[in-house]
Design a protein around this motif. Structure first.
Motif, PDB file in Angstrom:
ATOM      1  N   VAL A 452       0.844  -1.100  -0.021  1.00  0.00           N
ATOM      2  CA  VAL A 452      -0.053   0.090  -0.029  1.00  0.00           C
ATOM      3  C   VAL A 452       0.815   1.238   0.073  1.00  0.00           C
ATOM      4  O   VAL A 452       1.604   1.409   1.046  1.00  0.00           O
ATOM      5  CB  VAL A 452      -0.781   0.102   1.222  1.00  0.00           C
ATOM      6  N   ASP A 453       0.771   2.074  -1.039  1.00  0.00           N
ATOM      7  CA  ASP A 453       1.641   3.356  -1.252  1.00  0.00           C
ATOM      8  C   ASP A 453       1.070   4.265  -0.072  1.00  0.00           C
ATOM      9  O   ASP A 453       0.336   5.184  -0.124  1.00  0.00           O
ATOM     10  CB  ASP A 453       1.427   3.949  -2.287  1.00  0.00           C
ATOM     11  N   LEU A 454       1.720   4.196   1.128  1.00  0.00           N
ATOM     12  CA  LEU A 454       1.548   5.083   2.283  1.00  0.00           C
ATOM     13  C   LEU A 454       2.599   4.947   3.173  1.00  0.00           C
ATOM     14  O   LEU A 454       3.163   4.004   3.570  1.00  0.00           O
ATOM     15  CB  LEU A 454       0.163   4.517   2.970  1.00  0.00           C
ATOM     16  N   ASP A 455       2.959   6.077   3.694  1.00  0.00           N
ATOM     17  CA  ASP A 455       4.242   6.244   4.571  1.00  0.00           C
ATOM     18  C   ASP A 455       3.782   6.471   5.989  1.00  0.00           C
ATOM     19  O   ASP A 455       2.718   6.672   6.305  1.00  0.00           O
ATOM     20  CB  ASP A 455       5.211   7.235   4.015  1.00  0.00           C
ATOM     21  N   ASP A 456       4.957   6.660   6.971  1.00  0.00           N
ATOM     22  CA  ASP A 456       4.623   6.746   8.271  1.00  0.00           C
ATOM     23  C   ASP A 456       3.748   7.942   8.532  1.00  0.00           C
ATOM     24  O   ASP A 456       3.284   8.144   9.796  1.00  0.00           O
ATOM     25  CB  ASP A 456       6.232   6.876   9.005  1.00  0.00           C
ATOM     26  N   TYR A 457       4.000   8.967   7.637  1.00  0.00           N
ATOM     27  CA  TYR A 457       3.278  10.153   8.105  1.00  0.00           C
ATOM     28  C   TYR A 457       1.907  10.445   7.531  1.00  0.00           C
ATOM     29  O   TYR A 457       1.531  11.329   7.401  1.00  0.00           O
ATOM     30  CB  TYR A 457       4.219  11.257   7.538  1.00  0.00           C
ATOM     31  N   GLY A 458       1.509   9.467   6.878  1.00  0.00           N
ATOM     32  CA  GLY A 458       0.218   9.448   6.336  1.00  0.00           C
ATOM     33  C   GLY A 458       0.098   9.768   4.496  1.00  0.00           C
ATOM     34  O   GLY A 458      -0.970  10.253   4.397  1.00  0.00           O
ATOM     35  N   LYS A 459       1.321   9.860   4.097  1.00  0.00           N
ATOM     36  CA  LYS A 459       1.480  10.615   2.844  1.00  0.00           C
ATOM     37  C   LYS A 459       1.481   9.296   1.871  1.00  0.00           C
ATOM     38  O   LYS A 459       2.190   8.417   1.999  1.00  0.00           O
ATOM     39  CB  LYS A 459       2.581  11.392   2.590  1.00  0.00           C
ATOM     40  N   GLY A 460       0.689   9.534   0.729  1.00  0.00           N
ATOM     41  CA  GLY A 460       0.861   8.440  -0.447  1.00  0.00           C
ATOM     42  C   GLY A 460      -0.326   8.342  -1.144  1.00  0.00           C
ATOM     43  O   GLY A 460      -1.523   9.019  -0.943  1.00  0.00           O
ATOM     44  N   THR A 461      -0.524   7.468  -2.155  1.00  0.00           N
ATOM     45  CA  THR A 461      -1.587   7.493  -3.010  1.00  0.00           C
ATOM     46  C   THR A 461      -2.530   6.534  -2.681  1.00  0.00           C
ATOM     47  O   THR A 461      -3.826   6.382  -3.227  1.00  0.00           O
ATOM     48  CB  THR A 461      -1.203   7.299  -4.580  1.00  0.00           C
ATOM     49  N   LEU A 462      -2.256   5.500  -1.733  1.00  0.00           N
ATOM     50  CA  LEU A 462      -3.001   4.490  -1.241  1.00  0.00           C
ATOM     51  C   LEU A 462      -3.130   3.276  -2.439  1.00  0.00           C
ATOM     52  O   LEU A 462      -4.025   2.585  -2.078  1.00  0.00           O
ATOM     53  CB  LEU A 462      -4.386   4.842  -0.658  1.00  0.00           C
ATOM     54  N   LYS A 463      -2.705   3.443  -3.379  1.00  0.00           N
ATOM     55  CA  LYS A 463      -2.650   2.395  -4.363  1.00  0.00           C
ATOM     56  C   LYS A 463      -2.095   1.181  -3.949  1.00  0.00           C
ATOM     57  O   LYS A 463      -0.959   1.044  -3.178  1.00  0.00           O
ATOM     58  CB  LYS A 463      -1.740   2.743  -5.751  1.00  0.00           C
ATOM     59  N   ARG A 464      -2.548  -0.019  -4.213  1.00  0.00           N
ATOM     60  CA  ARG A 464      -2.278  -1.338  -4.029  1.00  0.00           C
ATOM     61  C   ARG A 464      -1.562  -1.835  -5.012  1.00  0.00           C
ATOM     62  O   ARG A 464      -1.841  -1.702  -6.182  1.00  0.00           O
ATOM     63  CB  ARG A 464      -3.375  -2.223  -3.769  1.00  0.00           C
ATOM     64  N   LYS A 465      -0.443  -2.697  -4.488  1.00  0.00           N
ATOM     65  CA  LYS A 465       0.497  -3.406  -5.395  1.00  0.00           C
ATOM     66  C   LYS A 465       0.759  -4.767  -4.987  1.00  0.00           C
ATOM     67  O   LYS A 465       1.387  -4.865  -3.995  1.00  0.00           O
ATOM     68  CB  LYS A 465       1.625  -2.475  -5.703  1.00  0.00           C
ATOM     69  N   LYS A 466       0.652  -5.589  -6.054  1.00  0.00           N
ATOM     70  CA  LYS A 466       1.264  -6.763  -5.520  1.00  0.00           C
ATOM     71  C   LYS A 466       2.701  -7.238  -5.612  1.00  0.00           C
ATOM     72  O   LYS A 466       3.351  -6.715  -6.521  1.00  0.00           O
ATOM     73  CB  LYS A 466       0.785  -8.015  -6.679  1.00  0.00           C
ATOM     74  N   LYS A 467       3.351  -7.941  -4.280  1.00  0.00           N
ATOM     75  CA  LYS A 467       4.646  -8.202  -4.248  1.00  0.00           C
ATOM     76  C   LYS A 467       4.949  -9.259  -4.889  1.00  0.00           C
ATOM     77  O   LYS A 467       4.023 -10.082  -5.106  1.00  0.00           O
ATOM     78  CB  LYS A 467       4.759  -8.002  -2.640  1.00  0.00           C
ATOM     79  N   ASP A 468       6.154  -9.743  -4.837  1.00  0.00           N
ATOM     80  CA  ASP A 468       6.437 -11.184  -5.322  1.00  0.00           C
ATOM     81  C   ASP A 468       5.889 -12.162  -4.446  1.00  0.00           C
ATOM     82  O   ASP A 468       5.574 -13.402  -4.821  1.00  0.00           O
ATOM     83  CB  ASP A 468       8.097 -11.147  -5.417  1.00  0.00           C
ATOM     84  N   SER A 469       5.855 -11.894  -3.093  1.00  0.00           N
ATOM     85  CA  SER A 469       5.101 -12.913  -2.271  1.00  0.00           C
ATOM     86  C   SER A 469       3.845 -13.216  -2.502  1.00  0.00           C
ATOM     87  O   SER A 469       3.360 -14.154  -2.152  1.00  0.00           O
ATOM     88  CB  SER A 469       5.274 -12.424  -0.815  1.00  0.00           C
ATOM     89  N   TYR A 470       3.227 -12.226  -3.212  1.00  0.00           N
ATOM     90  CA  TYR A 470       1.692 -12.481  -3.467  1.00  0.00           C
ATOM     91  C   TYR A 470       1.683 -13.611  -4.505  1.00  0.00           C
ATOM     92  O   TYR A 470       0.846 -14.548  -4.491  1.00  0.00           O
ATOM     93  CB  TYR A 470       1.174 -11.069  -4.209  1.00  0.00           C
ATOM     94  N   TYR A 471       2.309 -13.252  -5.649  1.00  0.00           N
ATOM     95  CA  TYR A 471       2.501 -14.582  -6.589  1.00  0.00           C
ATOM     96  C   TYR A 471       2.756 -15.975  -5.764  1.00  0.00           C
ATOM     97  O   TYR A 471       2.210 -16.934  -6.415  1.00  0.00           O
ATOM     98  CB  TYR A 471       3.182 -14.199  -7.693  1.00  0.00           C
ATOM     99  N   TRP A 472       3.937 -15.842  -5.211  1.00  0.00           N
ATOM    100  CA  TRP A 472       4.298 -17.067  -4.446  1.00  0.00           C
ATOM    101  C   TRP A 472       3.154 -17.845  -3.637  1.00  0.00           C
ATOM    102  O   TRP A 472       2.875 -19.010  -3.834  1.00  0.00           O
ATOM    103  CB  TRP A 472       5.551 -17.004  -3.698  1.00  0.00           C
ATOM    104  N   TYR A 473       2.576 -16.816  -2.757  1.00  0.00           N
ATOM    105  CA  TYR A 473       1.352 -17.320  -1.813  1.00  0.00           C
ATOM    106  C   TYR A 473       0.286 -17.891  -2.720  1.00  0.00           C
ATOM    107  O   TYR A 473      -0.432 -18.956  -2.369  1.00  0.00           O
ATOM    108  CB  TYR A 473       1.154 -16.309  -0.922  1.00  0.00           C
ATOM    109  N   LYS A 474      -0.099 -17.398  -3.848  1.00  0.00           N
ATOM    110  CA  LYS A 474      -1.105 -17.778  -4.767  1.00  0.00           C
ATOM    111  C   LYS A 474      -0.734 -19.239  -5.152  1.00  0.00           C
ATOM    112  O   LYS A 474      -2.153 -20.238  -4.986  1.00  0.00           O
ATOM    113  CB  LYS A 474      -1.300 -17.033  -5.829  1.00  0.00           C
ATOM    114  N   LYS A 475       0.509 -19.590  -5.536  1.00  0.00           N
ATOM    115  CA  LYS A 475       0.678 -20.773  -5.873  1.00  0.00           C
ATOM    116  C   LYS A 475       0.596 -21.880  -4.579  1.00  0.00           C
ATOM    117  O   LYS A 475       0.184 -22.765  -4.600  1.00  0.00           O
ATOM    118  CB  LYS A 475       2.008 -20.865  -6.520  1.00  0.00           C
ATOM    119  N   VAL A 476       1.317 -21.165  -3.645  1.00  0.00           N
ATOM    120  CA  VAL A 476       0.836 -22.153  -2.441  1.00  0.00           C
ATOM    121  C   VAL A 476      -0.686 -22.647  -2.098  1.00  0.00           C
ATOM    122  O   VAL A 476      -0.651 -23.760  -1.681  1.00  0.00           O
ATOM    123  CB  VAL A 476       1.507 -21.432  -1.082  1.00  0.00           C
TER     124      VAL A 476
END
Length: 484
Positions: A452-476
């Motif tokens: 999630v595009d958000l930093d410690d100070y609440g700044k960011g677009t909130l856009k979601r993005k799949k990490k490499d672990s997402y594709y790995w866990y999907k296979k699991v």
């Protein structure tokens, strides 16, 4: 490779106060989590997680215009729930653990009528889960309660809070009886022993014996949990409702009998809470602890019967790392390391993450075997994950091989425990979508397989993005644990 049962529940876990947002909107009242302030790492005090705070601290936070309070905004799941649930469904999730925000349903905690707008929100969330064929696992109380009950009656230190909670549970059970079959009463209930405000809403003002206050609050939660279990079974006959602890698997530092005894005490301290909720009575060993710490609980007539009749159907637990027990007279010079809300002595055989939490996958297998031997009820690993400082690479992706390695090793040990004969319901990644850290209120301490595009100070677009672990866990999940 160990095989998992066909009905194994793969998925992920979150909590309302770390993801929802929509602070004081849509009828929601103040929560204890809403006063958790972000403090940069260099300004934090070392030591265990908070314990009791004062009324003045609460009132300051409620009027503070300069501080950053990340849990008030979370990752705006309130407006992104469809997108987030779709991402989890695409990864093949069988289960999604969330919590209901008590002050979203009863803004003051003791209101006679619930907030209909809050109830409708969870209707939509559960409907979306069902639409995507994801089973919701719902926690009734996950480190937040209506702040009004803290200021009015000192949270769970008051017996009246039991009635307020049971009324809340009754309302949500009736509302969602056709949508939710799996429930947990209190998240990591044993955290009350170390964090009186976070878990119990206890204010430090005029508390003479802090340990006694925490165990009195724990007794009230035990009674409330037992009453909720009984009510859940009456309202939703096919439901399964569990207890939950934070499991701190512990080892003696050496074969010195004093270290071994310290380890016995550490495990009793950890498992006292599940002993009461699963066995339905106070264990004999706690009498010595209460006597040594001048603890005298107010236990009403009939409480023992309530606890006996309201035992949980399964034991859920979080597991992140293990601990080391040392005799109190031999701790000088020993190095401390961090953990899930608790400090420990360092284990030289284990690696650590950026926050000092030591990895111990085999410890999870040990925990599963020991807990099953002790209780003989189904077990559920509802939190396990790696907090790390994920960074976008030059190819605009998050290559989190370190997370894949951590999760893989723990899943392997769950498979081994299953082959050992342990009855295990499922496995849920903690913070499957990046969320605000429970202890430090950071966003930079990321657990998710979804960024999630958000930093410690609440700044960011909130856009979601799949990490490499997402594709790995999907296979699991798709292979039911055969492909790791």
């Amino acid at each position: 490779m160990a095989k998992f049962p066909k009905n194994f529940l793969w998925g992920g876990a979150t909590s309302a106060n770390q993801i929802e947002g929509t602070f004081l909107e849509q009828g929601k009242g103040w929560s204890t989590a809403d006063i958790d302030k972000f403090i940069p790492k260099e300004q934090r005090k070392s030591g265990p997680a908070d314990n009791l705070v004062k009324r003045a601290d609460v009132e300051f936070a409620m009027h503070d215009k300069k501080g950053i309070y990340p849990k008030r905004n979370g990752i705006d799941f309130y407006h992104h729930y469809k997108e987030d649930i779709a991402l989890l469904a695409e990864a093949g999730f069988k289960m999604f653990r969330i919590s209901i925000s008590w002050p979203r349903i009863f803004p003051n905690g003791d209101d006679k009528e619930p907030n209909e707008e809050g109830l409708r929100f969870y209707d939509k969330v559960f409907d979306e889960c069902r639409k995507k064929k994801i089973e919701p696992l719902v926690t009734l109380s996950h480190f937040e309660m209506p702040l009004n009950l803290v200021l009015k009656q000192n949270g769970w230190l008051s017996r009246k809070t039991v009635d307020d909670f049971v009324h809340y549970a009754d309302v949500v059970f009736n509302r969602y009886k056709n949508k939710v079959r799996y429930w947990i009463t209190f998240n990591e209930i044993n955290v009350l022993e170390m964090s009186g405000f976070t878990s119990g809403g206890i204010l430090a003002d005029n508390i003479a014996n802090r340990k006694e206050a925490r165990y009195q609050a724990a007794h009230h939660q035990f009674v409330a949990s037992a009453l909720a279990v009984k009510k859940c079974h009456e309202i939703i006959p096919n439901a399964s409702i569990g207890a939950m602890i934070a499991r701190f698997e512990s080892y003696p530092k050496t074969c010195n009998p004093k270290d071994a005894l310290a380890n016995v005490r550490a495990n009793q301290n950890n498992l006292f809470f599940s002993d009461v909720q699963i066995r339905g009575y106070y264990p004999s060993y706690i009498k010595r602890f209460f006597k040594d710490n001048d603890i005298h609980l107010k236990i009403n007539d009939g409480d023992k019967k309530i606890l006996r009749e309201g035992t949980a159907d399964f034991l859920a637990f979080s597991y992140y790392s293990s601990m080391v027990a040392i005799s109190p007279d031999a701790t000088e010079g020993e190095k401390l390391t961090s953990g899930n809300l608790k400090l420990s002595f360092q284990n030289p055989y284990l690696r650590s993450n950026d926050w000092g939490w030591q990895f111990d996958p085999i410890g999870l297998r040990i925990a599963l075997n020991e807990l099953y031997d002790r209780y003989q009820v189904p077990l559920f690993v509802v939190e396990n994950g790696l907090g790390a400082k994920d960074k976008l690479s030059k190819d605009n992706r998050i290559h989190d091989d370190y997370r894949i390695d951590y999760l893989k090793q723990h899943i392997e040990q769950i498979g081994e425990a299953y082959q050992d004969g342990v009855e295990i319901m499922g496995y849920l990644i903690w913070g499957c979508i990046d969320l605000v850290s429970a202890s430090s209120c950071e966003m930079s301490k990321r657990y998710g397989i979804v960024y999630v595009d958000l930093d410690d100070y609440g700044k960011g677009t909130l856009k979601r993005k799949k990490k490499d672990s997402y594709y790995w866990y999907k296979k699991v999940v798709e292979s039911n644990g055969l492909i790791l």
